[in-house]
Design an enzyme around this catalytic site. Structure first.
Site, short mmCIF file in Angstrom:
data_model
loop_
_atom_site.label_atom_id
_atom_site.label_comp_id
_atom_site.label_asym_id
_atom_site.label_seq_id
_atom_site.Cartn_x
_atom_site.Cartn_y
_atom_site.Cartn_z
NE ARG A 1 -4.37 -1.39 1.92
CZ ARG A 1 -4.63 -2.51 2.59
NH1 ARG A 1 -3.78 -2.92 3.50
NH2 ARG A 1 -5.72 -3.20 2.35
CB ILE B 1 -11.39 3.56 -5.73
CG1 ILE B 1 -12.40 4.70 -5.60
CG2 ILE B 1 -12.11 2.24 -6.04
CD1 ILE B 1 -13.13 5.03 -6.88
CG PHE B 2 -5.97 1.91 -7.52
CD1 PHE B 2 -6.70 1.01 -8.26
CD2 PHE B 2 -5.02 2.67 -8.18
CE1 PHE B 2 -6.50 0.85 -9.62
CE2 PHE B 2 -4.80 2.53 -9.54
CZ PHE B 2 -5.55 1.63 -10.26
CD GLU B 3 -2.44 -1.21 -4.19
OE1 GLU B 3 -1.91 -1.04 -3.06
OE2 GLU B 3 -1.81 -1.18 -5.24
N GLY B 4 -8.15 -0.89 -1.73
CA GLY B 4 -8.91 -0.61 -0.52
C GLY B 4 -9.46 0.80 -0.55
#
Length: 650
Positions: free
Chosen positions: A298, A427-430
């Protein structure tokens, strides 16, 4: 009002309880190392865990700086960001140039042909290349942060590392495939299957959506459900799959509001045979592998958010000094100046959060799962705000495309593009909402470990009695420590008030006091709502946002003190840290007020009315330009009926 159509038969039907159990089982349960952020949420300000600021080893720094110099030259001479935006594609020659530079292997160990960069310099590289082209930053990040290299590094066998890592370091692009058309952050409903065939292979069937890099990838990390059977534990399992395998079809290259060069698609698997040797870890460990990979993976997103923030500051400075209004540069009008101050101070804080979290990841002394999640959450939210403020500062030119500006003879500043490109990071990766819940779950872990059975409606009276006794002992020791602390003593943290510099010690005392207040608020909420606490997502989100601000303030102060002792611009760093902390404190005070003064209950009633059709009269007077088709595409397993748009890089 039309009825909602039934879900297709192939969709998994999972109860809320079952979904929660799957997510909980995938969590890393133990805390074997200290965590600054975890302690912060418990009301303990452990400044000793982050100060003095950790630094990379000289050898790591030298290797990292040498690569950054090469990468900067490549970005300035070989990347045509306007062309990527115009053609919605990264040219093959650009990707091949990155391969030759070794950029595919930044995080891969040198013994496998990689560069062996630390997390700190990997992130600095992403910030740099992402400022040249966010699409390239996304390609490199998806390949190394969540693609094949990272899960193999942590969970792969030696044979798998020897087989795949040299390819990933120099030639092969990888992608990570978890999301499905009807499955986002609820993996309990994962529909893609991997059925053991009895001859040492698994047979994959299913459809994956939003496969970043999937359109051009050579190797895929695929999450699929292995059915439970004799000799097979079953469960969600991770596999390395050759993208060119028979039965793998890229059915669509998706297009988005931003990141137009992103090679993101829909991939179908039909009777794809995968050797058991390509399974990563044991059966059923796939979701835990995915979540563990994301703990440090992340950090790549806030890295590119930092790069965007620095660029926003540069453009805001240059434009606001040039553009005059009412007899003076717009920068000196307070309405604009406050925006510039926000961009400058927040850029400083984001870099402080990123560098601190990255260095802690490299040292591996602390558990940074919460810090990395906070960095992703805070970086994605604040960078969007900075880009939005830049567009406002630029006025009409901020809304105009770079191509249009150039066509009429002005500097081609892609402010609107940066705003569009950054939006996906929330929005990406959670998504922000999921990150709030994920971090909140970790933040209340200590409470649930001692009082979980007490608030669980399914536990027996005997279990509740035992939990009550255990919780009583914990809180008898913990609660008194939340009443008073170092933050109430005027000379605490005095080393952060050197002569001739702004006083940062007052901000650290505020952080210490606020951490205790945050912990008291969490305890009060658990006492008030007990088992219903998990439904109070508005409250939990504000708790997490307060923690994010406190972490950012701490990182900013620690970074300013580091720069005071190592750089010529230490005084200026103190000024930026002071400005950020003062801005952050206003946000924290507001968030604390909103913990108990909000419209959460009323909002729930309005939502029930909206979904129930009570307010459909409000929708009258417009037309809906949306096209026909289902809300969620059919993902029934079977052979592909579409052309394969997989595009190997030549």
């Amino acid at each position: 009002m039309s009825a909602t159509p039934p879900a297709p038969e192939h969709r998994a039907k999972v109860s809320e309880k079952e979904a929660r159990q799957v997510a909980e089982a995938a969590r890393e349960q133990d805390w074997r190392k200290p965590s600054f952020a975890k302690e912060l949420f418990l009301g303990r300000f452990r400044l000793d865990l982050i100060h003095p600021h950790p630094l990379p080893a000289d050898e790591d720094a030298q290797r990292g700086e040498e690569f950054l110099a090469k990468l900067r030259d490549f970005c300035e001479t070989k990347i045509d960001s306007a062309r990527i935006e115009r053609e919605a594609q990264i040219p093959d020659e650009t990707i091949n140039g990155l391969k030759e530079l070794g950029a595919l292997g930044m995080k891969i160990d040198t013994k496998y042909g990689g560069l062996g960069l630390t997390q700190v310099y990997y992130n600095k590289s992403l910030a740099l290349v992402g400022s040249a082209s966010p699409a390239i930053g996304a390609l490199l990040s998806a390949h190394q942060s969540i693609g094949v290299p990272q899960p193999l590094k942590q969970f792969g066998t030696q044979e798998q590392k020897d087989t795949f890592l040299p390819r990933c370091a120099r030639t092969d692009i990888s992608a990570f495939l978890l999301t499905e058309p009807d499955v986002g952050s609820d993996p309990a409903r994962l529909a893609t299957t991997a059925v053991p065939d009895g001859d040492g292979t698994y047979v994959l069937d299913g459809v994956k959506l939003w496969t970043t890099n999937g359109v051009v990838a050579d190797l895929l990390v695929v999450m699929a459900r292995v059915p439970k059977s004799e000799g097979h534990k079953g469960g969600i399992t991770a596999f390395v799959v050759e993208a060119g395998s028979e039965g793998v079809t890229v059915e669509n290259r998706n297009a988005f509001m931003g990141l137009r060069g992103l090679e993101n698609g829909v991939t179908r698997f039909h009777q794809v045979r995968v050797p058991a040797a390509n399974r990563i870890g044991r059966e059923g460990a796939g979701l835990k592998i995915a979540l563990t990979t994301l703990n440090t993976g992340r950090l790549s997103l806030p890295a590119m958010c930092v790069g965007a923030g620095k660029w926003c500051l540069k453009i805001a400075r240059e434009w606001s000094a040039e553009r005059e209004q009412w007899g003076r540069p717009v920068a000196f009008h307070e309405a604009v100046g406050s925006k510039i101050s926000f961009i400058a101070a927040t850029s400083f804080a984001l870099e402080a959060v990123l560098d601190l979290s990255s260095q802690m990841a490299d040292e591996d002394r602390n558990d940074i799962r919460i810090e990395a999640a906070l960095a992703k959450l805070y970086g994605s939210e604040m960078s969007c705000l900075m880009a939005d403020e830049l567009v406002q500062i630029r006025g009409g030119r901020g809304f105009e495309t770079a191509e249009s500006l150039a066509a009429r003879g002005e500097r081609a500043v892609p402010a609107e593009q940066v705003l569009r490109d950054l939006r996906i990071n929330r929005i990406f990766e959670g998504s922000t909402e999921i990150m709030h819940l994920l971090i909140a779950r970790e933040a209340v872990d200590a409470h649930l470990s001692v009082a979980g059975d007490l608030i669980d409606p399914e536990k027996s009276l005997t279990d509740k009695a035992k939990a009550g006794a255990k919780a009583g002992g914990f809180y008898a020791k913990w609660l008194p420590k939340l009443v008073a602390g170092p933050g109430q003593l005027p000379r605490t943290y005095s080393e952060f008030h050197p002569s001739g510099h702004p006083d940062l010690s007052t901000h650290l005392r505020y952080v210490e006091r606020s951490a205790r207040k945050l912990a008291r608020s969490t305890f009060y909420a658990m006492s008030r709502w007990q088992g219903r606490m998990e439904t109070k997502q508005g409250f939990l989100g504000r708790i997490v946002d307060i923690g994010a601000e406190l972490f950012a303030m701490s990182a900013a102060c620690v970074r300013a003190e580091l720069l005071r002792t190592t750089e010529a611009y230490g005084r200026e760093a103190y000024q930026l840290a002071d400005a950020f902390c003062r801005q952050s404190r206003i946000r924290v005070d507001e968030l604390f007020d909103r913990l108990w003064t909000n419209t959460d209950d009323l909002d729930r009633k309005v939502v029930q009315g909206v979904i129930g059709g009570t307010y459909t009269w409000l929708e009258q007077g417009v037309v809906d330009p949306s096209g026909d088709g289902p809300w969620i595409a059919d993902a029934t397993p079977g052979p592909s009926k579409r052309e394969n748009v997989h595009r190997p890089i030549r």
